[in-house]
Each structure stands twice: as structure tokens, then as C-alpha cells.
Design an enzyme around this catalytic site. Sequence first.
Site, PDB file in Angstrom:
ATOM      1  N   HIS A 460      -7.803 -10.970  -6.354  1.00  0.00           N
ATOM      2  CA  HIS A 460      -8.942 -10.712  -7.223  1.00  0.00           C
ATOM      3  C   HIS A 460     -10.247 -11.319  -6.687  1.00  0.00           C
ATOM      4  CE1 HIS A 460      -5.603  -9.782  -9.944  1.00  0.00           C
ATOM      5  NE2 HIS A 460      -6.440  -8.876 -10.367  1.00  0.00           N
ATOM      6  N   ARG A 568      -9.730  -1.882 -19.289  1.00  0.00           N
ATOM      7  CA  ARG A 568      -8.507  -2.700 -19.326  1.00  0.00           C
ATOM      8  C   ARG A 568      -8.529  -3.471 -20.647  1.00  0.00           C
ATOM      9  NH1 ARG A 568      -9.776  -3.321 -13.360  1.00  0.00           N
ATOM     10  NH2 ARG A 568      -7.866  -2.756 -12.241  1.00  0.00           N
ATOM     11  N   ARG A 604      -7.355   2.338 -21.720  1.00  0.00           N
ATOM     12  CA  ARG A 604      -5.950   2.175 -21.343  1.00  0.00           C
ATOM     13  C   ARG A 604      -5.262   1.305 -22.383  1.00  0.00           C
ATOM     14  NH1 ARG A 604      -4.394  -0.770 -15.814  1.00  0.00           N
ATOM     15  NH2 ARG A 604      -5.033  -2.623 -16.973  1.00  0.00           N
ATOM     16  N   GLU A 698       0.982   5.237 -11.367  1.00  0.00           N
ATOM     17  CA  GLU A 698       1.058   4.048 -10.514  1.00  0.00           C
ATOM     18  C   GLU A 698       2.491   3.721 -10.134  1.00  0.00           C
ATOM     19  OE1 GLU A 698      -1.103   0.979 -12.614  1.00  0.00           O
ATOM     20  OE2 GLU A 698      -0.274   1.552 -14.546  1.00  0.00           O
ATOM     21  N   ASN A 721      -3.578   0.544  -6.966  1.00  0.00           N
ATOM     22  CA  ASN A 721      -3.172  -0.847  -6.687  1.00  0.00           C
ATOM     23  C   ASN A 721      -1.668  -0.986  -6.870  1.00  0.00           C
ATOM     24  OD1 ASN A 721      -5.943  -1.158  -6.667  1.00  0.00           O
ATOM     25  ND2 ASN A 721      -6.042  -2.094  -8.686  1.00  0.00           N
ATOM     26  N   ASP A 722      -1.205  -0.545  -8.027  1.00  0.00           N
ATOM     27  CA  ASP A 722       0.238  -0.628  -8.263  1.00  0.00           C
ATOM     28  C   ASP A 722       0.989   0.444  -7.494  1.00  0.00           C
ATOM     29  OD1 ASP A 722       0.853  -2.875  -9.892  1.00  0.00           O
ATOM     30  OD2 ASP A 722      -0.238  -1.927 -11.527  1.00  0.00           O
ATOM     31  N   ARG A 732       1.399  -6.944  -4.592  1.00  0.00           N
ATOM     32  CA  ARG A 732      -0.026  -6.702  -4.371  1.00  0.00           C
ATOM     33  C   ARG A 732      -0.847  -7.950  -4.083  1.00  0.00           C
ATOM     34  NH1 ARG A 732      -1.935  -4.214 -10.148  1.00  0.00           N
ATOM     35  NH2 ARG A 732      -4.008  -4.948  -9.652  1.00  0.00           N
ATOM     36  N   CYS A 769      -8.380   5.194 -10.311  1.00  0.00           N
ATOM     37  CA  CYS A 769      -9.058   3.983 -10.807  1.00  0.00           C
ATOM     38  C   CYS A 769      -8.565   2.719 -10.098  1.00  0.00           C
ATOM     39  CB  CYS A 769      -8.889   3.842 -12.324  1.00  0.00           C
ATOM     40  SG  CYS A 769      -7.179   3.716 -12.852  1.00  0.00           S
TER      41      CYS A 769
HETATM   42  C1  PEP Z   1      -3.923  -0.067 -10.595  1.00  0.00           C
HETATM   43  O1  PEP Z   1      -2.761  -0.483 -10.624  1.00  0.00           O
HETATM   44  O2  PEP Z   1      -4.388   0.558  -9.621  1.00  0.00           O
HETATM   45  C2  PEP Z   1      -4.822  -0.289 -11.735  1.00  0.00           C
HETATM   46  C3  PEP Z   1      -6.032   0.232 -11.769  1.00  0.00           C
HETATM   47  O3  PEP Z   1      -4.365  -1.090 -12.736  1.00  0.00           O
HETATM   48  P1  PEP Z   1      -4.368  -2.709 -12.676  1.00  0.00           P
HETATM   49  O4  PEP Z   1      -5.089  -3.108 -11.423  1.00  0.00           O
HETATM   50  O5  PEP Z   1      -5.017  -3.144 -13.935  1.00  0.00           O
HETATM   51  O6  PEP Z   1      -2.888  -3.010 -12.629  1.00  0.00           O
HETATM   52 MG    MG Z   2      -1.870  -1.084 -12.502  1.00  0.00          MG
END
Ligand code: PEP
Ligand code: MG
Length: 842
Positions: A460, A568, A604, A698, A721-722, A732, A769
Site C-alpha cells: 500500500h 470500498r 462494493r 477477482e 490485484n486479487d 499480493r 478497478c
Molecule cells: C482488487 O482486488 O483488485 C481490488 C480492487 O480490490 P481490493 O484491492 O480492495 O482487494
Molecule cells: Mg480485491
Amino acid sequence: MVGIVVVSHSRELADGAVALAREMGGAEIKIESAGGLEDSGALGTDAERVRAAIERAMSDEGVLVLMDLGSAVMSAEFAVEMLGEGAERVRLSAGPLVEGAVAAAAAAAGGAPLDEVAAQAAGALQMKAGQLLDAAPADGTGGEHGGAVGQAPDAEAELPVVNEIGLHARPAARLGALARGFDADVTVGRAGEASRVRATSLTGVIGLGARRGDTLSVAARGPQAREAVDALRELAATGFGDGPATDTRPVPAASPARSRDPSSVPAPAPPEPGNVLRGIAASAGVAVGPARHLRRSAVLSPPPEHAADTPPHERERLERAIDEARAGIRRDRDSVAARAGRAEADILDVQVALLDDAALLEPAEQAITGGATAERAWYDAAEAVAGIYRGLDEPLLRERATDVLDVGRRVLEALTGAPPEVAPGGGIVIVSELTPGDAAMLDTGQVTGIAAAHGAATAHAAILARGLGIPAVVGLGDRLVAIAEGVQLLLDGDSGTIVVEPSAAAAREAHERAGRLADWRAAAARRAHEVAATRDGTRIEVFANIGGAADDAHDAVANGAEGVGLLRTEFLYLDRDELPDEDEQAETLRRIAATLKGRPLVVRTLDAGADKPLAALPMPAELNPFLGVRGIRLSLVRRDVLATQLRALLRVAADFPVKAMFPMVATLDEILEARAVLDQARIDTGIDAPLETGIMVEVPAAALSSARLAEHVDFFSLGTNDLTQYTMAAERGDERLAPLLSGFQPAVLRLVRETVQGATAHGRWVGVCGEVAGDPAAAILLVGLGVTELSMAPALIPEVKATLRAVDLADAREAARAALASPTAQQARAIAAGLLPGPGAA
Ligand code: PEP
Ligand code: MG
């Protein structure tokens, strides 16, 4: 024989400790006193006096220096710097002054080498703690009931520590916060060991040094002793809110000795001129400038001296300053949560907990009672507690000294009215790890680059640097921090390198590149509010990801967002023991929607579990939380929570263009069950407003079944990301896996294509996203693959829009085809980079 120096604010105390140590070690030991100020003998410490004492005590075997609190530590450090020759043989001890001097004298008299003498001094309190059984440790954190000698607790339990890095700052803060909520005195120790600390003392609990595999012994006395112990048992089962370890390698043997002599770690050699340090590219761009260490993490500046008012008045001043500091930390935490995510913001919760820590408050209170000013009392307490952290065994815990100094500084600033200290101006900031606290204090007008010894591109902190638009390289290794202040550096956030003292030609070229980038960004910012489309006129919606209240929505609009593609909602549930009710949720969503002034808002539903644990929604421990009951799975276990959220959403949907989105969907059944909860919410509220409903893609299973799922949803948003984490089987946040975690991995791109094909067959739109949406090169590929909405951190919007304006859809499609066929993520990226306009052009 090893020499010993005793440094104290009080000449009498230093002389007395020396006399006592001589008693133990014999007349021939080399021990020198450096107490009080030179001439007057008044209270204080004097670096020159310490230096002279070290010289007198010096021998071939070296010298161990023991200090009391606050400026004694600084004077000793200064004295060593002044010493020049022989400085390498001096060791500063984190051990207690009197017991340490006695233990060191006994060891030195027996001919022990410096390491052994230092170890004896550092561990000098263990014997006393052992003798006093359940009594308090020296930091004053012992319990009143549960910790008193001979009193049986009303309830007790043994709790295994199951989380990855043990009882570090965040889990310790959660433990303290939970214990504080009960009418009971709760103490904690390591099972089988005598010393215990109050559960509400963050420093005390961290100081236990409990690691994964250890067992904690918890004891409580008082009316709610049983409830407190039961609640702590539940918390322990969740890895104290961290989740259990995901690393299943054998647990390293727990070390009984928890303190160390900080000076015993050899410093890495600084890099030479022309050396290149390689790390991980974390935020694009280039910068040339002097190295600027965030010195604030090293020391506190002593407060100006003035006469103390009455103790009640000084006490009140301190309380007010602490309240002010708490409010400041909370403000920073909210802004960091919005920009970098909850997990990073959590670290600031540790600072809030420190402000309530008895280990800081009690000595400060005592000093005020003894006639000290609030400033002096707080300064000494903060320095002393930071010293405790610096002396701990675990590197991660040692770094918490920075948090103590952060809160120390904030309170002192509130007391003295000094302006907040900001990062040193003009240059490339060097940090061990970029914490949200660091990021919050960076002056983005002055700092041209960020270099961190640790961290991953997907962490992050890196997301935060990108959000701030500052070039950054992370994971550069410990040699980075050995670079001297002011040394010229060339930081390349695209290749992930740092050049130490670059050649004039390289520096000039980098300056020019940085200039072109700045011009390009300024031009992009000027057109940020125009709609986004490719050069041939294909409309692409560019939206913002936000994770906070209306301020974030405002920020999104200011950066040119055409709507919010990912809200979020976890922020609604954090830092509280009770779940938010329907009214509160509806009210918050309404404020955000109103700020967007008619722009769409994709909400979400709660995505808790794994890296986002919630105190208000305790979960049983899981062996592998990323593969556990998280996202929609948790919402379907707790349908009451989902139903409340959907009722709130429907109420807002009656007036604003909001959409619902379910996270972590893997199967059709999950969609059908979630939709059934939505249908019931419509009946319960009597609201039949239109509400588009989509899912996050995801999990690879969802991408592969998108054609089937598309019959039951209105849209998809790829959470890359996931999706990358699950496709590549790479966690991750793990910096060692950075190359696997690239969103350009051809396997991930294929899942994007698969999702788009399944969706478009049913006339559904697909957005992205995840973090890659904000990377201009990735944005080209995603659009080429058929994605029509991109949602990202607000600061990235202008550049992505500018990039799209410069690219034809046909070329983006061709690049996407080539990227899908490319053997590596690097080649896929290079293909897209070939179409980049502006300074990123290949
Ligand atoms: C993702 O997983 O790409 C996502 C946008 O959700 P988060 O990062 O909140 O898990
Ligand atoms: Mg995610």
C-alpha cells in the site's frame, strides 16, 4: 578488561551506581561516572563530560556505556561521535542503569568480552522480574489486581500466538483496546515466564516479544474478568486480528532473551559513487537530487526549557496536547486510508494506542508531580520508551521506536505551538520503509523522489507514492540507508534503480526527462475535466477508487473522475466494536453520492476477511485467510450484515445513480444468493428503484465463467490485484514475489479477455478497478482487450485520460493481441509502452 561508564542526569545517582558496581566487581574494575553538568553539578547531561569518562575507561576490550533517560542517550551518542578513534569499541547499552552497571561490573571483572558484558547488562532485569513472580516489569506496566503477588486471578487462559509475526504493534494495540473495554484488570505474560504486563500497555505487551508459536498467559481480576478473557481468546484465534500465519514454514525457535544491544548490529557499508542500487519500480518518473533522510525517525528535539507552572496546570496542558495529537493522527489516518487503503492506515492506530499507553503516561505524570514542565516530562518519557523499543530483538518491533517518536513529536508540537515538522526540503527522501506516517508528512511540493530499503510494488505504501505522483523505488536493500545526507542521487521510478553520484551527463539527461514529465503532467491536468476517449473517439469512462467519506469523493471529482468505480465500504466498519446500522450507512452513502453531483457511484458491499479483518465481525482463525471466508462468502454467512447494507443502498438508489457490486464472487450460486438478499431488501424497504448490480471479477473461476455469470449481472469490474494474486498463486503483499505480481502477466491478460468475451456476448460492460487500471501502459492494453471503464486512485486520472486521447483503438487492439501472445510480463509491458505518448514513450 572491559571498561564501564555510567551516565545520569544526577551526579549523585551516577556516583552511587558506580560505588555499588565496584562493590560487586571489585576495586580494580574500570568504571567511570559521568553524572550531572560539569561545573555546577546541576541536573543534566553533558556530552563532553561523557566523552572524557569514556576515554578514562577505555581499554583494548572496549567500553560499555549505561545511561538513564532522555538526553542522557543523546549525550552518550554525541560523545561517541566526538571520540573519533576508538569509537568502534564503544557500545551503548539499553540495559537499566543500576542493575545494568552491577551486572556489567561482575561480568567485566570475570574477564568477559564486550559482547558478553553488554548482554549481561541488557538482561539485568530478568533476575528481579523472576524473583517478583507476577509483579510489574520495570516499565511500570504491571497490573493492579491480576498482577499483584499472591492474588489468584478470577479468570485466566493460555492463548497461542498464531499470526505471522507475533505480537507486534497492531495486534498488541487490538489486544489493549479490547481489554480496555471490560471492567477488569488484565495482565499478560509469556506462558512459563514470570514477568507480566498490563494488557492495556502497548509498550509492555510488545516488549514481551511474543512470536508465532509462543503461548500467552492471560489473567484477569475484577467483575468482568471472565468476559474479558473470553473475548481475548476469540481475538487470539483470529491471530489478534491479523489472521493466522499464511507462511507454514516451521516456526523459528522463540528466543527467551528479548533485548539486544542496538549498537551491536554492524552498519552496512555505504555505496560508492557511480554504484547502482536495484529495487522495485513503485511509481513512475525520474528525479535527481540530494539524499534526504527522514531524520525525524531518529531523535526528538529537546523542548525549550522554561519554568514549570503548578503540577495541575502542567497536567492539564499535557492532556490537552495529547488530545490535539490524537485528533491530528486520526485526520492523517483517514487521509491515508483513502489514498493507500486500510491496512496502511492501521499503523496509525498504533500511534493512537500509544497516546493511551501507561508506559508513557505514568512516568510523564510522575515527572510533572515532581515539578517538571509538561514538555520535559513528555520528552523524557517518549525518549525512554523509544529506547525500550530500540532494544528489542525483532527488527519489526525495533522500528516501532519510530512511532513512539512520532507521537512524542506530535504532543511536543502541540505543547510548544511549534509548526509540525515536515520532511526535509528539496530532494530524494530515504526511508527504511515508507510508512503512512512518513507519507502523511511529505511535502509533495519539495520531495522529488522516494527511495525505500524495503517494500513491494503492490504494497500500500507504493500505491500511496503513485497516488501522490512522486517517483519511487522500493526494496533497494539496507545499503540505501547508509547513504550519507546530501549525496546526489538519480532515482529512476521506471527501471527501479538508484544511481549514487551520477555522472554529469546522466544527471542532465534525467533532469531533462523529469522536466518533460512535469510538462506532460501539467498538460494532462489542464484537460483532466474533459471526458475520456481514444483518439478515434471511442468513449472510455475514467472513474475513481475511493475508500472514505465525502472528502474523497470531492478529491475524485477535482481530479476529473467521471464517477466512482469502486467505493470500498470497509471504512464504515473499522475501529468499532459494533456494526453500523442502516441509517448511518444510508446517511454516509447519501453524502458521497451528493458530492458526486449526479455522477455514478459503484458501491462494493463489504469485502472483509483475509487482509481486511474487522473487530466488529470476529471470524474463526483460518489456516489460509486469502483462500478463506472473505468477501461475498462472509456476507453470505452473515446475511444480516449484507441485508442491512443493501437496504441502505436501496434508500440512496431512490435518489442517486448508485450501483451495487459484490466482491470475490466465484460461482453463480453466490450471485443468486446475494440477489435473493437484495430482493428481500426491496420487499423490506418497499423501494423498487433501479439498482444496477455487478460483481468484482477477482477469482479466476469468475473470469472463466463470465459468459454464464453475465446472464445474472449488469456489469463486471476486474479486481486485478486479487485476480493476479490468485492466478499466479502469489500473495499480493509479498515483496519477494514482485515479478509474479505484475498485472501484465499474459495469463492475467487472458483472463481479462475471457471476461470481456463472456460479458459482451450478453451486452454487459466490463471495467477494471485493480491497480493496473491507473498505469497508462496497462490502460492501453485493457482498452484494447475491450474494457470500457477504468477506475483508479484520483491522482492518476489526468494522465490516463491523456494517454487514451493519444491512442487509436485499433492500435490498442493490436497491442493487446501481441501482449496476449507474449511469453513474459516484461514483453507484454514493452509492447504497450511502444504506444505511450509523452515522456513515457518507448
Ligand atoms: C482488487 O482486488 O483488485 C481490488 C480492487 O480490490 P481490493 O484491492 O480492495 O482487494
Ligand atoms: Mg480485491
